[in-house]
Scaffold this active site. Structure first.
Site, PDB file in Angstrom:
ATOM      1  N   GLY A  46       1.178  -0.951  -0.030  1.00 46.09           N
ATOM      2  CA  GLY A  46       0.068   0.056  -0.004  1.00 46.09           C
ATOM      3  C   GLY A  46       0.704   1.435  -0.221  1.00 46.09           C
ATOM      4  O   GLY A  46       1.945   1.193  -0.060  1.00 46.09           O
ATOM      5  N   PRO A  47      -0.058   2.578  -0.004  1.00 48.18           N
ATOM      6  CA  PRO A  47       0.966   3.576  -0.295  1.00 48.18           C
ATOM      7  C   PRO A  47       0.970   4.097   1.547  1.00 48.18           C
ATOM      8  O   PRO A  47       1.380   3.645   2.633  1.00 48.18           O
ATOM      9  CB  PRO A  47      -0.426   4.447  -0.393  1.00 48.18           C
ATOM     10  N   PRO A  48       2.792   5.237   1.018  1.00 48.25           N
ATOM     11  CA  PRO A  48       3.151   5.346   2.112  1.00 48.25           C
ATOM     12  C   PRO A  48       2.257   5.802   3.377  1.00 48.25           C
ATOM     13  O   PRO A  48       1.371   6.502   2.843  1.00 48.25           O
ATOM     14  CB  PRO A  48       4.204   6.620   2.283  1.00 48.25           C
ATOM     15  N   GLY A  49       2.367   5.086   4.802  1.00 52.03           N
ATOM     16  CA  GLY A  49       1.362   6.437   5.325  1.00 52.03           C
ATOM     17  C   GLY A  49       0.425   5.657   6.406  1.00 52.03           C
ATOM     18  O   GLY A  49      -0.128   6.236   6.596  1.00 52.03           O
ATOM     19  N   LYS A 101       1.260   0.015   7.563  1.00 54.10           N
ATOM     20  CA  LYS A 101       1.327  -1.009   7.361  1.00 54.10           C
ATOM     21  C   LYS A 101       2.655  -1.526   8.334  1.00 54.10           C
ATOM     22  O   LYS A 101       2.436  -2.601   9.119  1.00 54.10           O
ATOM     23  CB  LYS A 101       2.097  -1.399   5.719  1.00 54.10           C
ATOM     24  N   SER A 144      -3.578   3.732 -18.526  1.00 61.41           N
ATOM     25  CA  SER A 144      -4.882   4.265 -18.249  1.00 61.41           C
ATOM     26  C   SER A 144      -5.329   5.348 -18.480  1.00 61.41           C
ATOM     27  O   SER A 144      -6.683   5.656 -18.904  1.00 61.41           O
ATOM     28  CB  SER A 144      -5.093   4.042 -16.640  1.00 61.41           C
ATOM     29  N   LYS A 147      -8.063   6.117  -7.421  1.00 57.13           N
ATOM     30  CA  LYS A 147      -8.755   6.970  -8.231  1.00 57.13           C
ATOM     31  C   LYS A 147     -10.144   7.525  -8.693  1.00 57.13           C
ATOM     32  O   LYS A 147     -10.735   8.685  -8.028  1.00 57.13           O
ATOM     33  CB  LYS A 147      -9.036   6.674  -9.753  1.00 57.13           C
TER      34      LYS A 147
END
Length: 779
Positions: free
Chosen positions: A360-363, A366, A683, A726
């Site tokens: 997943g994205p940072p922060g 995790k 995309s 998105k």
């Protein structure tokens, strides 16, 4: 061999004096030239016919030799190659051509210029038995010299076997024998090839006698080494005498202590056997020996590792759920997956440690999830960062033969944990590199495979260690950079970015209380309203995780802490109106340029490892060159999508109401703003197609419709990734509708309900559906 006899040698040539070596004809030799006069000689030669005289100087320490201190017989050579080095020196590759005698020095500065006479050697018309015997003797003696350890190029013997000219054989053998300058010059100045070969055979005989003597001296030195062994036994006898006299011996106590610790460690049989073997070696060594320290350090590692120490799992699923809920807001799907693993571990006691991978994205939490899992089941927690790791030895350790060697970081962290079944977190597994020191990702294949890691072999320990009880958890921002073999060994759990509502709730429940405590404040001193938090999230941060909003809250807390420290004890209420007093001016303004619908401007959706974003794609066309211009720092895949979109439009020109003839001199320009930021991926295909159709037909595009999808040449709309991120970006930018590929519709169940109430989702199987949704016309 090149026929050098046909080369015309002039009477006057520049001279290159060399030190500690003698040049021979037919020899190819690299030289490093550093003196000014030598560099000048090389440059003068290169400016003429590349010919130069190479002669040895009599004293190698002479930096500026006079003519009388240079041998008069040298070799006319040809400069084959020249390279200038950064330190000012010149490296040249020269080929010896023919002997020559220096008759007169015509010039001494800035370089030597000499008049010379070429030396003609007698031609051997017939190889007699004596010459044949001499040549064979020289070849055999050269083989002996090599076999006795003389440093001679390894392929020189093969070269000598192919030579059937006595003079050339003598020259090449002498050049590679490493003779001192006097002897080598003496061989060079012998004109007759047979006499030169005879002289070389005498020199070879003496060299072999010297090598025999050297071998004899070395043998005697080995015998002297046995004296040290005798001294060792005498010391051991002294130690035994001291023991009989009742005098304590530190070595005996140390060995006995190791013996007790080995027994206490409860090692596997093969490991215990190796430990006892090394202990016997230590007992036999002299205390001051270098190897004694190495063996002692190795034994320390063996006895301190938790071979049989385990923490008992206390798995209570309801309690684990409470801990996960307390530490992390929402993430229900992730928590369910974790609780499923814990349930299986509870029912199957001998279950091998699962390998989880949080992506997943940072922060987004995790790493803290790993800590919560360890707390929920009562295990120790170890964390190792893999970001930027390039050395395989970081995983497997160094072999004990190296000075200062030690185990790899896997074993080091297991030792620090003190148990053989900790929760072991490997952060940033997608950022491992590799270079000449090996590939750490390949070394992890054994560590992260439950079928193999029960006998993990560290290079330093050189005995197997069971890692199957360890619960490994890895984290990554994206999966693309993880090798497929490594990815296959892990259970991947996707952790998406947070919505604005989720961030607000997390900030209220976790971040504000945490920062109040860390800055010595209480809710009686500072209160931040929900609307102020929402404004900070939208206008001061732009991220999928929570790190930046936590920093902003910390900034507010520090400023209030300063007021309190200065004596102002009045409670501070942070609202949207006074937020700028604490955080300064707004950092992220909403896109204000899209205040109306434009022709040729479409709203696309992009995904990055930091979350989603809205991407405005602009298209413009005019008469001109028949080409497609693409600007805005696009990647190759994105450029190919633009080309595919244009090809689709050309094929559908008639049904789109576009004259086919317009493409004969149509210059199409596609630009993606924020050109400093690299962009790539397929995309944006349908977005670019819609922008181009709008630019050609002059029909404006509804700015409140955001779209994403890959386009094919036949007009099919293919699925995309990162739908949730998105969609959140579309909501953040006040979009009313989002057009997505039909194959992504099943992912809408993961979109929060409050988002689906604010945004209308449209789906498209083909570009016909896209055009109808955007322009209201069925193609």
């Amino acid at each position: 061999m090149t026929d050098f006899e046909n080369i015309n040698i002039p009477d006057i040539l520049p001279l290159l004096p060399v030190r500690d070596m003698v040049m021979y004809p037919s020899v190819l030799l690299p030289l490093f030239v550093g003196r000014d006069m030598s560099i000048n000689a090389v440059e003068k030669s290169l400016s003429q016919d590349r010919l130069i005289v190479v002669a040895a100087q009599k004293d190698l320490t002479d930096e500026d030799p006079l003519p009388e201190r240079i041998y008069s017989v040298g070799v006319v050579s040809q400069i084959m190659r020249m390279l200038r080095l950064p330190d000012g020196r010149v490296k040249v590759l020269i080929q010896g051509l023919k002997k020559a005698k220096i008759e007169q020095y015509l010039q001494e500065t800035p370089t030597f210029l000499v008049r010379l006479t070429a030396i003609e050697e007698p031609i051997i018309t017939e190889i007699t038995l004596e010459i044949e015997a001499l040549m064979r003797y020289v070849k055999e003696e050269m083989e002996k010299v090599v076999s006795m350890g003389r440093m001679v190029p390894p392929d020189i013997l093969m070269v000598l076997d192919t030579i059937d000219e006595p003079g050339r054989l003598a020259d090449i053998a002498a050049a590679n024998l490493g003779l001192n300058v006097d002897k080598a010059q003496e061989v060079l100045e012998i004109i007759d090839p047979v006499e030169r070969l005879r002289k070389l055979s005498e020199i070879l005989g003496k060299e072999i006698e010297l090598l025999n003597m050297q071998a004899k001296i070395l043998s005697q030195a080995k015998e002297e080494m046995s004296k040290s062994q005798r001294e060792y036994f005498l010391r051991e006898q002294m130690r035994a005498i001291k023991t009989e006299l009742g005098e304590g011996d530190e070595r005996t106590e140390e060995v006995e202590d190791f013996r007790k610790r080995i027994k206490k460690a409860k090692m596997p049989k093969e490991v215990e056997k190796e430990a006892k073997k090394q202990l016997e070696r230590l007992d036999m060594m002299h205390p001051d020996a270098v190897e004694s320290t190495m063996v002692r350090t190795y034994l320390e590692w063996l006895v301190e590792l938790p071979w049989s120490k385990s923490t008992k799992d206390n798995i209570d699923i309801k309690k684990a759920r409470k801990i996960l809920d307390k530490d992390h807001y929402d993430l229900d799907k992730v928590k369910d997956r974790i609780l499923e693993f814990l349930s299986v571990m509870k029912l199957k006691a001998d279950m091998k440690g699962p390998i989880l991978c949080f992506v997943g994205p940072p922060g987004v939490g995790k790493t803290s999830l790993g800590k919560s899992i360890a707390r929920a089941i009562g295990r120790k927690f170890s964390r190792m960062s893999l970001g930027g790791m390039k050395d395989e030895a970081e995983i497997r350790g160094h072999r004990r033969t190296y000075v200062g060697s030690m185990p790899g970081r896997i074993i080091q962290y297991i030792k620090l944990a003190g148990t053989n079944n900790p929760v072991f977190m490997m952060d940033e597994i997608d950022k491992i590199g590799n270079d000449f020191r090996g590939d750490p990702a390949s070394a992890l294949l054994e560590v992260l495979d439950p079928e193999q890691n029960n006998a993990f072999s560290d290079h330093y320990l050189n005995v197997p260690f069971d890692l199957s009880k360890v619960m490994f958890i890895t984290t990554a921002n994206q999966m693309d950079t993880i090798p497929s073999a490594l990815r296959d060994r892990m259970e991947v759990i996707d952790i998406p970015g947070y919505t604005e509502q989720e961030k607000l709730e997390i900030a209220r429940r976790y971040l504000i209380p945490k920062q109040l405590a860390e800055n010595g404040l209480t809710s009686a001193r500072l209160e931040i309203s929900d609307r102020a938090i929402a404004k900070a999230i939208n206008e001061y941060t732009r991220e999928a995780g929570l790190r930046n909003i936590e920093r902003e809250i910390a900034t507010i807390a520090r400023k209030v802490a300063r007021r309190v420290a200065e004596g102002n004890t009045k409670k501070v209420l942070v609202t949207p109106k006074n937020l700028h007093e604490f955080l300064g001016p707004v950092k992220y303004l909403p896109d204000s340029q899209m205040d109306q619908d434009y022709v040729g401007v479409a709203s696309g959706l992009a995904w990055t490892e930091f979350g989603g974003d809205v991407l405005y794609i602009e298209a413009s066309c005019r008469r001109g060159k028949k080409e497609l211009m693409l600007t805005g720092n696009m990647g190759d895949v994105m450029k190919e999508s633009a080309q595919a979109a244009l090809t689709y439009i050309k094929s559908k020109a008639k049904v789109l109401g576009i004259k086919a003839s317009i493409f004969n001199d149509l210059e199409m320009h596609i630009h993606v703003p924020q050109g400093a930021i690299p962009k790539d991926g397929p995309s944006a295909g349908i977005t670019m197609a819609v922008a181009m159709i709008s630019a050609i037909t002059g029909r404006p595009i509804n700015r409140k419709i955001a779209m994403t999808g890959e386009i094919t040449l036949t007009g099919r709309v293919l699925p995309i990734g990162g739908l949730k991120e998105k969609t959140l970006a579309a909501l953040r930018n006040h979009m009313e509708k989002v057009l997505i590929p039909h194959e992504n519709c099943h992912e809408l169940v993961e979109i929060p309900n409050y988002v689906k109430k604010k945004i209308i989702f449209l789906s498209a199987k083909t570009m016909d559906d896209v055009v109808e949704a955007i322009f209201g016309k069925k193609v």
